[in-house]
Design a protein around this motif. Structure first.
Motif, PDB file in Angstrom:
ATOM      1  N   VAL A 158       0.795  -0.963  -0.261  1.00  0.00           N
ATOM      2  CA  VAL A 158       0.259   0.193   0.272  1.00  0.00           C
ATOM      3  C   VAL A 158       1.111   1.152   0.424  1.00  0.00           C
ATOM      4  O   VAL A 158       0.885   1.987  -0.759  1.00  0.00           O
ATOM      5  N   THR A 159       1.995   1.565   1.312  1.00  0.00           N
ATOM      6  CA  THR A 159       2.970   2.656   0.747  1.00  0.00           C
ATOM      7  C   THR A 159       3.803   2.520  -0.487  1.00  0.00           C
ATOM      8  O   THR A 159       4.189   3.791  -0.589  1.00  0.00           O
ATOM      9  N   GLY A 160       3.937   1.235  -0.588  1.00  0.00           N
ATOM     10  CA  GLY A 160       4.280   1.060  -2.530  1.00  0.00           C
ATOM     11  C   GLY A 160       4.391   2.207  -3.306  1.00  0.00           C
ATOM     12  O   GLY A 160       4.465   3.210  -4.366  1.00  0.00           O
ATOM     13  N   ASP A 181      17.268   1.243 -20.869  1.00  0.00           N
ATOM     14  CA  ASP A 181      18.628   1.938 -21.615  1.00  0.00           C
ATOM     15  C   ASP A 181      19.072   2.997 -20.482  1.00  0.00           C
ATOM     16  O   ASP A 181      19.983   3.045 -20.939  1.00  0.00           O
ATOM     17  N   ALA A 182      18.930   3.109 -19.652  1.00  0.00           N
ATOM     18  CA  ALA A 182      18.543   3.774 -18.074  1.00  0.00           C
ATOM     19  C   ALA A 182      20.327   3.025 -17.932  1.00  0.00           C
ATOM     20  O   ALA A 182      20.568   1.449 -17.970  1.00  0.00           O
ATOM     21  N   ARG A 183      21.270   4.322 -16.658  1.00  0.00           N
ATOM     22  CA  ARG A 183      22.282   3.188 -16.096  1.00  0.00           C
ATOM     23  C   ARG A 183      21.593   1.850 -15.608  1.00  0.00           C
ATOM     24  O   ARG A 183      20.251   1.984 -14.861  1.00  0.00           O
ATOM     25  N   TRP A 184      22.447   1.188 -14.527  1.00  0.00           N
ATOM     26  CA  TRP A 184      21.399  -0.066 -13.306  1.00  0.00           C
ATOM     27  C   TRP A 184      21.733   0.019 -12.458  1.00  0.00           C
ATOM     28  O   TRP A 184      20.411  -0.575 -12.394  1.00  0.00           O
ATOM     29  N   ARG A 185      21.023   1.185 -11.890  1.00  0.00           N
ATOM     30  CA  ARG A 185      20.556   1.451 -10.674  1.00  0.00           C
ATOM     31  C   ARG A 185      19.658   2.150 -11.134  1.00  0.00           C
ATOM     32  O   ARG A 185      17.853   1.856 -10.393  1.00  0.00           O
ATOM     33  N   ARG A 186      19.189   2.659 -12.247  1.00  0.00           N
ATOM     34  CA  ARG A 186      17.936   3.406 -12.842  1.00  0.00           C
ATOM     35  C   ARG A 186      17.020   2.766 -13.311  1.00  0.00           C
ATOM     36  O   ARG A 186      15.739   1.664 -13.002  1.00  0.00           O
ATOM     37  N   LEU A 191      12.239  -1.338 -11.605  1.00  0.00           N
ATOM     38  CA  LEU A 191      12.379  -2.838 -11.325  1.00  0.00           C
ATOM     39  C   LEU A 191      11.171  -2.707 -10.931  1.00  0.00           C
ATOM     40  O   LEU A 191      10.066  -3.131 -10.187  1.00  0.00           O
ATOM     41  N   HIS A 192      12.124  -1.889  -9.131  1.00  0.00           N
ATOM     42  CA  HIS A 192      11.106  -2.303  -7.741  1.00  0.00           C
ATOM     43  C   HIS A 192       9.836  -2.016  -7.794  1.00  0.00           C
ATOM     44  O   HIS A 192       9.009  -2.109  -7.304  1.00  0.00           O
ATOM     45  N   GLY A 356      14.986  -3.467  -3.553  1.00  0.00           N
ATOM     46  CA  GLY A 356      14.916  -2.515  -2.180  1.00  0.00           C
ATOM     47  C   GLY A 356      15.635  -2.488  -1.668  1.00  0.00           C
ATOM     48  O   GLY A 356      15.600  -1.120  -1.704  1.00  0.00           O
ATOM     49  N   PHE A 357      16.403  -3.020  -1.298  1.00  0.00           N
ATOM     50  CA  PHE A 357      17.465  -3.223  -0.497  1.00  0.00           C
ATOM     51  C   PHE A 357      18.626  -2.421  -1.581  1.00  0.00           C
ATOM     52  O   PHE A 357      19.995  -1.733  -0.596  1.00  0.00           O
TER      53      PHE A 357
END
Length: 372
Positions: A158-160, A181-186, A191-192, A356-357
């Motif tokens: 719900v908060t997500g 096509d963004a950097r892996w962190r993005r 994805l999260h 998320g982590f």
């Protein structure tokens, strides 16, 4: 003022989402992964183990009393309260405790030949199920840990959604896709968020049906929601047993064969006994190893008199919802497509604590770098 309230809501949602996620992430991951493994346990065991099948014969099954005798011959003193005939080409299974160890004893239903003793403490899929349900902790403690973590997981979904919700509707389209096509962190961040959005309704349904096994109030809630707050009298099974003289023939055998006679075109039957103060309960399922659309019959434990009938089509909507909780939770209720969806859903749910982590860890390290 509205903008300030929205920012405050997102701020608190973010704090709740972060700290509860860090608190329960590993538990959610374990529960999701073990659920993913367990989804296809029947299909995998059918492919690996010969004891799962017997040669179908044009003859009646041995009565449950004879099956119990065969178990006692090999495992004296074992409990044998639950006998499950799993199909015409499958074994009969007796659930019991022997020296405090839970077993399923498998026998040929036509000949009584002993096939296999499934020790729950060493069987791979039973260990996976125990991990899924109570993390291999003492059951009373483990069920609470998993149950509370599941409740927290629902709150996190719900908060997500609150955190995911875009500030402007015109940006909604970008919030529904991963920027590959963004950097892996993005990509990890997308994805999260995106997987959480697409899966949150199914994940909440699976979580609630899982809570059915941890909390009686969830089971009661499902029942009353299905019946719009009403308690249907016909759903309550007979409990007060008047003690009578025992007949010469074994009542559980009469109960079983009368059940088969009343509902002959079904694949799976069980007989359950709890002593002379409780009725002998029999159950019928239309398909083998499919625990849905259950009909039940209640017999007197001494005379085998039929006391009550609960055919599936006479049960209330609430009772049906209760009984289909396992099928919905595992996807079994919807057949193979349902199992595939449950399998994929479990993988994505398991990924949410991981992605998320990584988001939290990346932000934490970036803040450290900026403050140096």
């Amino acid at each position: 003022m509205k903008k300030k309230k929205k920012n405050t809501l997102k701020k608190w949602a973010g704090r709740i989402h972060l700290w509860l996620g860090l608190l329960t992430g590993i538990i959610v991951f374990i529960v999701a992964v073990t659920g993913c493994i367990y989804v296809f346990h029947d299909e995998i065991k059918d492919a690996l183990y010969d004891y799962r099948f017997v040669e179908e014969k044009d003859m009646a099954f041995l009565p449950p009393s004879k099956i119990k005798e065969k178990v006692q011959d090999r495992y004296p003193g074992a409990t044998d309260d639950f006998v499950l005939y799993t199909g015409k080409d499958r074994p009969v299974a007796v659930y019991g405790l022997h020296k405090d160890i839970p077993y399923y004893f498998y026998l040929n239903p036509y000949t009584g030949e002993f096939l296999y003793a499934q020790d729950f403490t060493t069987d791979f899929f039973e260990i996976v199920k125990a991990l899924h349900m109570y993390l291999l902790l003492p059951q009373d403690i483990g069920r609470q840990v998993v149950g509370i973590s599941t409740l927290i997981f629902i709150l996190m979904l719900v908060t997500g959604i609150i955190l995911w919700w875009p500030k402007k509707i015109k940006k909604l389209r970008n919030s529904l896709k991963v920027k590959w096509d963004a950097r892996w962190r993005r990509v990890n961040y997308d994805l999260h968020q995106v997987s959480g959005f697409y899966l949150h309704i199914l994940a909440i349904i699976v979580a609630i049906t899982g809570l059915y096994f941890s909390y009686e109030w969830v089971s009661d809630g499902i029942y009353y929601v299905g019946n719009l707050g009403e308690k249907v009298e016909s759903d309550q099974h007979v409990e007060n047993i008047e003690q009578k003289s025992r007949i010469s023939e074994n009542p559980i055998d009469i109960a079983f064969f009368q059940t088969v006679e009343m509902m002959p075109n079904n694949d799976m039957y069980f007989v359950w006994t709890e002593g002379d103060d409780h009725p002998v309960v029999t159950g019928v399922y239309p398909e083998s190893l499919d625990y849905d659309h259950q009909s039940n019959f209640y017999f007197h434990p001494q005379t085998a008199e039929l006391l009550q009938t609960q055919a599936y089509n006479t049960k209330s909507t609430g009772l049906k919802l209760q009984e289909m909780s396992y099928g919905i939770h595992t996807g079994q209720f919807f057949g193979m497509p349902g199992k595939i969806i449950a399998f994929i859903l479990s993988i994505f749910v398991a990924s949410l604590p991981v992605t998320g982590f990584i988001v939290w860890w990346g932000r934490k390290n970036r803040m450290k770098h900026l403050t140096r």
